[in-house]
Scaffold this motif. Structure first.
Motif, PDB file in Angstrom:
ATOM      1  N   ASP A  23       0.823  -1.215   0.000  1.00 25.44           N
ATOM      2  CA  ASP A  23       0.000   0.000   0.000  1.00 25.44           C
ATOM      3  C   ASP A  23       0.860   1.268   0.000  1.00 25.44           C
ATOM      4  OD1 ASP A  23      -2.244  -1.464  -0.145  1.00 25.44           O
ATOM      5  OD2 ASP A  23      -3.054  -0.943   1.836  1.00 25.44           O
ATOM      6  N   LEU A  24       2.007   1.181   0.656  1.00 28.20           N
ATOM      7  CA  LEU A  24       2.896   2.338   0.689  1.00 28.20           C
ATOM      8  C   LEU A  24       3.418   2.636  -0.711  1.00 28.20           C
ATOM      9  CD1 LEU A  24       4.164   4.366   2.691  1.00 28.20           C
ATOM     10  CD2 LEU A  24       6.156   2.868   2.812  1.00 28.20           C
ATOM     11  N   LEU A  25       3.845   1.571  -1.431  1.00 27.45           N
ATOM     12  CA  LEU A  25       4.345   1.736  -2.798  1.00 27.45           C
ATOM     13  C   LEU A  25       3.253   2.279  -3.707  1.00 27.45           C
ATOM     14  CD1 LEU A  25       6.558  -1.472  -3.185  1.00 27.45           C
ATOM     15  CD2 LEU A  25       7.317   0.904  -2.917  1.00 27.45           C
TER      16      LEU A  25
ATOM     17  N   ARG B 204       3.167   5.916  -5.734  1.00 26.27           N
ATOM     18  CA  ARG B 204       2.944   6.022  -7.173  1.00 26.27           C
ATOM     19  C   ARG B 204       1.630   6.748  -7.467  1.00 26.27           C
ATOM     20  NH1 ARG B 204       3.034   0.595  -7.488  1.00 26.27           N
ATOM     21  NH2 ARG B 204       5.090  -0.317  -7.159  1.00 26.27           N
ATOM     22  N   GLY B 205       0.924   7.147  -6.401  1.00 28.43           N
ATOM     23  CA  GLY B 205      -0.355   7.826  -6.584  1.00 28.43           C
ATOM     24  C   GLY B 205      -1.446   6.889  -7.068  1.00 28.43           C
ATOM     25  N   LYS B 206      -1.254   5.588  -6.812  1.00 28.11           N
ATOM     26  CA  LYS B 206      -2.222   4.614  -7.318  1.00 28.11           C
ATOM     27  C   LYS B 206      -2.987   3.909  -6.211  1.00 28.11           C
ATOM     28  CE  LYS B 206       0.059   3.588 -11.666  1.00 28.11           C
ATOM     29  NZ  LYS B 206       1.023   2.725 -12.328  1.00 28.11           N
ATOM     30  N   LEU B 207      -2.918   4.496  -5.004  1.00 32.41           N
ATOM     31  CA  LEU B 207      -3.612   3.842  -3.904  1.00 32.41           C
ATOM     32  C   LEU B 207      -5.111   4.034  -4.072  1.00 32.41           C
ATOM     33  CD1 LEU B 207      -3.111   2.242  -1.326  1.00 32.41           C
ATOM     34  CD2 LEU B 207      -3.194   4.387  -0.060  1.00 32.41           C
ATOM     35  N   SER B 208      -5.811   2.930  -4.011  1.00 29.67           N
ATOM     36  CA  SER B 208      -7.253   2.971  -4.233  1.00 29.67           C
ATOM     37  C   SER B 208      -7.974   3.566  -3.028  1.00 29.67           C
ATOM     38  CB  SER B 208      -7.759   1.549  -4.482  1.00 29.67           C
ATOM     39  OG  SER B 208      -9.128   1.479  -4.176  1.00 29.67           O
ATOM     40  N   HIS B 209      -8.919   4.467  -3.327  1.00 32.11           N
ATOM     41  CA  HIS B 209      -9.795   4.978  -2.284  1.00 32.11           C
ATOM     42  C   HIS B 209     -11.152   4.303  -2.427  1.00 32.11           C
ATOM     43  CE1 HIS B 209      -6.942   8.043  -1.188  1.00 32.11           C
ATOM     44  NE2 HIS B 209      -6.869   8.444  -2.441  1.00 32.11           N
ATOM     45  N   ALA B 210     -11.112   3.011  -2.695  1.00 31.46           N
ATOM     46  CA  ALA B 210     -12.333   2.280  -3.038  1.00 31.46           C
ATOM     47  C   ALA B 210     -13.421   2.464  -1.988  1.00 31.46           C
ATOM     48  CB  ALA B 210     -12.015   0.799  -3.201  1.00 31.46           C
ATOM     49  N   ASP B 211     -13.021   2.525  -0.724  1.00 34.69           N
ATOM     50  CA  ASP B 211     -14.024   2.630   0.333  1.00 34.69           C
ATOM     51  C   ASP B 211     -13.435   3.421   1.502  1.00 34.69           C
ATOM     52  OD1 ASP B 211     -15.947   2.390   2.199  1.00 34.69           O
ATOM     53  OD2 ASP B 211     -15.947   0.189   2.269  1.00 34.69           O
ATOM     54  N   PRO B 212     -13.888   4.689   1.692  1.00 28.33           N
ATOM     55  CA  PRO B 212     -13.337   5.502   2.774  1.00 28.33           C
ATOM     56  C   PRO B 212     -13.676   4.954   4.159  1.00 28.33           C
ATOM     57  CG  PRO B 212     -15.145   6.646   1.685  1.00 28.33           C
ATOM     58  CD  PRO B 212     -14.898   5.403   0.903  1.00 28.33           C
ATOM     59  N   ARG B 213     -14.568   3.956   4.209  1.00 31.42           N
ATOM     60  CA  ARG B 213     -14.883   3.351   5.500  1.00 31.42           C
ATOM     61  C   ARG B 213     -13.773   2.408   5.948  1.00 31.42           C
ATOM     62  NH1 ARG B 213     -20.328   3.458   6.839  1.00 31.42           N
ATOM     63  NH2 ARG B 213     -21.436   4.791   5.395  1.00 31.42           N
ATOM     64  N   GLN B 214     -12.935   2.026   5.002  1.00 27.17           N
ATOM     65  CA  GLN B 214     -11.874   1.081   5.326  1.00 27.17           C
ATOM     66  C   GLN B 214     -10.539   1.783   5.295  1.00 27.17           C
ATOM     67  OE1 GLN B 214     -11.829  -2.679   3.184  1.00 27.17           O
ATOM     68  NE2 GLN B 214     -12.446  -3.426   5.191  1.00 27.17           N
TER      69      GLN B 214
ATOM     70  N   MET C 122      -1.730  14.463   4.421  1.00 30.43           N
ATOM     71  CA  MET C 122      -2.729  13.576   3.812  1.00 30.43           C
ATOM     72  C   MET C 122      -4.103  14.242   3.791  1.00 30.43           C
ATOM     73  SD  MET C 122      -1.210  10.950   2.802  1.00 30.43           S
ATOM     74  CE  MET C 122       0.514  11.330   2.739  1.00 30.43           C
ATOM     75  N   VAL C 123      -4.430  14.953   4.876  1.00 33.32           N
ATOM     76  CA  VAL C 123      -5.718  15.656   4.930  1.00 33.32           C
ATOM     77  C   VAL C 123      -5.747  16.748   3.863  1.00 33.32           C
ATOM     78  CG1 VAL C 123      -7.182  17.166   6.338  1.00 33.32           C
ATOM     79  CG2 VAL C 123      -6.138  15.145   7.360  1.00 33.32           C
ATOM     80  N   ALA C 124      -4.613  17.419   3.661  1.00 33.98           N
ATOM     81  CA  ALA C 124      -4.546  18.461   2.635  1.00 33.98           C
ATOM     82  C   ALA C 124      -4.708  17.852   1.246  1.00 33.98           C
ATOM     83  CB  ALA C 124      -3.216  19.208   2.738  1.00 33.98           C
ATOM     84  N   LEU C 125      -4.199  16.632   1.068  1.00 33.69           N
ATOM     85  CA  LEU C 125      -4.337  15.950  -0.226  1.00 33.69           C
ATOM     86  C   LEU C 125      -5.766  15.496  -0.476  1.00 33.69           C
ATOM     87  CD1 LEU C 125      -1.132  13.724  -0.356  1.00 33.69           C
ATOM     88  CD2 LEU C 125      -1.788  15.462  -2.024  1.00 33.69           C
ATOM     89  N   VAL C 126      -6.415  15.046   0.582  1.00 33.33           N
ATOM     90  CA  VAL C 126      -7.795  14.556   0.467  1.00 33.33           C
ATOM     91  C   VAL C 126      -8.662  15.310   1.479  1.00 33.33           C
ATOM     92  CG1 VAL C 126      -9.239  12.482   0.318  1.00 33.33           C
ATOM     93  CG2 VAL C 126      -6.766  12.291  -0.016  1.00 33.33           C
TER      94      VAL C 126
ATOM     95  N   THR D  25      -8.079  17.803  -6.698  1.00 33.12           N
ATOM     96  CA  THR D  25      -7.805  18.761  -5.630  1.00 33.12           C
ATOM     97  C   THR D  25      -6.329  18.831  -5.286  1.00 33.12           C
ATOM     98  OG1 THR D  25      -8.305  16.979  -4.135  1.00 33.12           O
ATOM     99  CG2 THR D  25     -10.029  18.604  -4.485  1.00 33.12           C
ATOM    100  N   ARG D  26      -5.562  17.958  -5.917  1.00 28.93           N
ATOM    101  CA  ARG D  26      -4.175  17.841  -5.496  1.00 28.93           C
ATOM    102  C   ARG D  26      -3.355  19.106  -5.735  1.00 28.93           C
ATOM    103  NH1 ARG D  26      -3.519  11.421  -5.557  1.00 28.93           N
ATOM    104  NH2 ARG D  26      -5.704  11.465  -5.023  1.00 28.93           N
ATOM    105  N   ARG D  27      -3.739  19.852  -6.740  1.00 29.62           N
ATOM    106  CA  ARG D  27      -2.988  21.077  -7.001  1.00 29.62           C
ATOM    107  C   ARG D  27      -3.206  22.111  -5.896  1.00 29.62           C
ATOM    108  NH1 ARG D  27      -6.539  22.836 -12.162  1.00 29.62           N
ATOM    109  NH2 ARG D  27      -6.656  20.596 -12.293  1.00 29.62           N
ATOM    110  N   LEU D  28      -4.263  21.871  -5.120  1.00 29.45           N
ATOM    111  CA  LEU D  28      -4.545  22.781  -4.003  1.00 29.45           C
ATOM    112  C   LEU D  28      -3.724  22.432  -2.773  1.00 29.45           C
ATOM    113  CD1 LEU D  28      -8.427  22.952  -4.274  1.00 29.45           C
ATOM    114  CD2 LEU D  28      -6.788  24.721  -4.954  1.00 29.45           C
ATOM    115  N   PHE D  29      -2.903  21.394  -2.946  1.00 29.24           N
ATOM    116  CA  PHE D  29      -2.148  20.872  -1.809  1.00 29.24           C
ATOM    117  C   PHE D  29      -1.397  21.964  -1.052  1.00 29.24           C
ATOM    118  CE2 PHE D  29       1.938  18.829  -0.389  1.00 29.24           C
ATOM    119  CZ  PHE D  29       1.390  18.294   0.760  1.00 29.24           C
ATOM    120  N   LEU D  30      -0.581  22.714  -1.798  1.00 32.16           N
ATOM    121  CA  LEU D  30       0.262  23.729  -1.169  1.00 32.16           C
ATOM    122  C   LEU D  30      -0.594  24.776  -0.467  1.00 32.16           C
ATOM    123  CD1 LEU D  30       3.205  24.590  -0.797  1.00 32.16           C
ATOM    124  CD2 LEU D  30       2.932  26.044  -2.810  1.00 32.16           C
ATOM    125  N   GLN D  31      -1.609  25.212  -1.209  1.00 31.82           N
ATOM    126  CA  GLN D  31      -2.492  26.242  -0.676  1.00 31.82           C
ATOM    127  C   GLN D  31      -3.115  25.800   0.657  1.00 31.82           C
ATOM    128  OE1 GLN D  31      -5.624  27.174  -3.436  1.00 31.82           O
ATOM    129  NE2 GLN D  31      -6.886  27.960  -1.747  1.00 31.82           N
TER     130      GLN D  31
END
Lengths: 198, 258
Positions: free
Chosen positions: A101-103, A107-117, A183-187, B28-34
């Motif tokens: 999962d880390l790899l 690679r930006g390929k981690l599935s967000h198939a179910d946010p409950r898991q 991670m919160v900023a990413l999602v 939304t990823r481009r908003l990361f820095l912001q």
């Protein structure tokens, strides 16, 4: 809304999460001020990001927030265990799954198939921070009561060793928080689920 | 494009999941820095402004008083602090006071008299010779400063409980207070006063207690932080009213136990 779907995070989890945020922010920032009174490394923490103003004030904050952390942590662990959430959310977990999962995540390929898991990296990270908080509490108890808790005192390798354990456990916690916030900023949606539950 | 979410109660949980997924997949990823900057800004705001608030200070003081009670409850009168071999003594031993080492006020040992007052039967003042004539004990223990550092030293003197019995102190009283010739003052709880390692200290590292460590006499307690261990003691008294202390009155925890 009349028919609310079951929340991703139950209310008790969200409440204990945000109480924990308050406790940790107070403890870390006041702890930095306490460290500055007698640093054992070549650096001090910039005073501007510490809490308490002076050593006495910082200790008051630290020894007040410790009750918040301990009581809240106890409620969290208790509810997590009796509701079965701990078992369902965090297990099974294996080193192989964590690496995979880390790899995938890198690679930006981690599935967000179910946010409950939780994926394996999340499971590992959250379990790690629970154990780290436990280490912080035990080393903190040693520093507070090195005479009254002789078993803890010896387990931590004595008073001076306990100071270092407490410091590095703090650093690990801060490291977790940085990654967690990234991670919160990413999602950003995950921030909403931790507030609204869904 | 707005998707219509089906409103069947049985599948509402799944609908929420799909809704969450749809939003996560948005670019939304481009908003990361912001967003990280925003989070950073938020974290900078915490703590500021509330630190000096008087009501916050009052609450913190109340918690500190609560912590006194918890520590009194945790305190085990029979639990001894760890002792160490001679080889582990910290040399040179650190000087510590609320003033600099060049400001130590000299005390004349020949004219010195320890004043005793309060709830005690015998209030006569003690000379150094009288104190030295009492049974002496030694301890090699760790002094822990509230600042975090610690040092191991060797202290010798009279077990304080022996002294308290000798002066007929009311050991059911709550506190023992200390006034020092350097204007320092502090006070301790009776259970700690009666602890076997609490010592009226007359010597350090095998020699007469030097001025920088509290000549002519200090109180040594390995069960309490450094600031609770008064140096240059001029007077002590037994009381039921908490006498506070130099640092304690400014915000250090009163019990200050280890």
């Amino acid at each position: 809304m009349t028919n609310n779907p079951a929340p991703i995070h139950p209310a008790w989890l969200r409440i204990t999460h945000w109480i924990n945020v308050i406790a940790v922010v107070i403890l870390v920032m006041s702890g930095w001020r306490i460290y500055n009174a007698s640093p054992f490394f070549d650096f001090k923490i910039p005073a501007g990001i510490t809490l308490g103003g002076w050593l006495g004030g910082a200790i008051q904050w630290h020894f007040a927030a410790m009750w918040l952390l301990a009581a809240n942590g106890l409620v969290y662990l208790l509810l997590n265990t009796v509701t079965g959430r701990l078992r369902h959310k965090f297990f099974p977990i294996s080193p192989r799954a964590i690496v995979a999962d880390l790899l995938a995540a890198l690679r930006g390929k981690l599935s967000h198939a179910d946010p409950r898991q939780y994926n394996a990296v999340q499971r590992a990270a959250y379990l790690f921070v629970i154990l780290d908080a436990l280490l912080l509490i035990l080393s903190g108890l040693t520093l507070w009561k090195p005479v009254q808790f002789p078993l803890l005192h010896d387990l931590m390798g004595g008073y001076e060793s306990a100071r270092r354990v407490h410091f590095f456990a703090m650093a690990a916690l801060v490291g977790f928080v940085i990654v967690h916030l990234a991670m919160v900023a990413l999602v950003p949606r995950t921030l909403l689920t931790m507030i609204r539950g869904k | 494009m707005i998707k219509k979410i089906p409103r069947k109660p049985a599948v509402d949980g799944d609908a929420a999941v799909k809704e969450a997924l749809r939003r996560i997949d948005q670019p939304t990823r481009r908003l990361f820095l912001q967003r990280s900057l925003t989070l950073g800004g938020l974290s900078l705001l915490t703590g500021c402004g509330i630190v000096d608030d008087e009501s916050v200070e009052r609450v913190l003081m109340k918690v500190s008083r609560f912590n006194d009670k918890v520590q009194a409850w945790i305190f085990d009168p029979d639990q001894l602090a760890p002792t160490y071999p001679e080889s582990m003594i910290t040399r040179p031993f650190r000087f510590n006071a609320y003033y600099g080492e060049d400001e130590i006020r000299p005390v004349n040992g020949d004219t010195y008299r320890l004043e005793v007052s309060g709830l005690v039967a015998d209030k006569h003042a003690w000379s150094l010779a009288e104190l030295r004539a009492m049974p002496q004990t030694e301890q090699i223990t760790r002094l822990i400063c509230v600042e975090g550092w610690s040092a191991i030293g060797k202290w010798g003197g009279v077990t304080f409980s022996t002294f308290l019995k000798r002066i007929g102190a009311d050991t059911t009283a709550k506190y023992v207070g200390f006034k020092c010739s350097d204007d320092y003052y502090t006070s301790i709880d009776m259970p700690t006063a009666l602890h076997p390692q609490t010592q009226l200290t007359l010597s350090f590292d095998g020699e007469t207690l030097p001025p920088r460590y509290g000549f002519p006499m200090k109180l040594r307690m390995p069960t309490k932080l450094g600031y609770k261990n008064p140096k240059h003691i001029a007077a002590l008294f037994v009381t039921n009213d908490n006498p506070g202390g130099y640092w304690e009155d400014q915000g250090y925890n009163w019990f200050g136990g280890s």
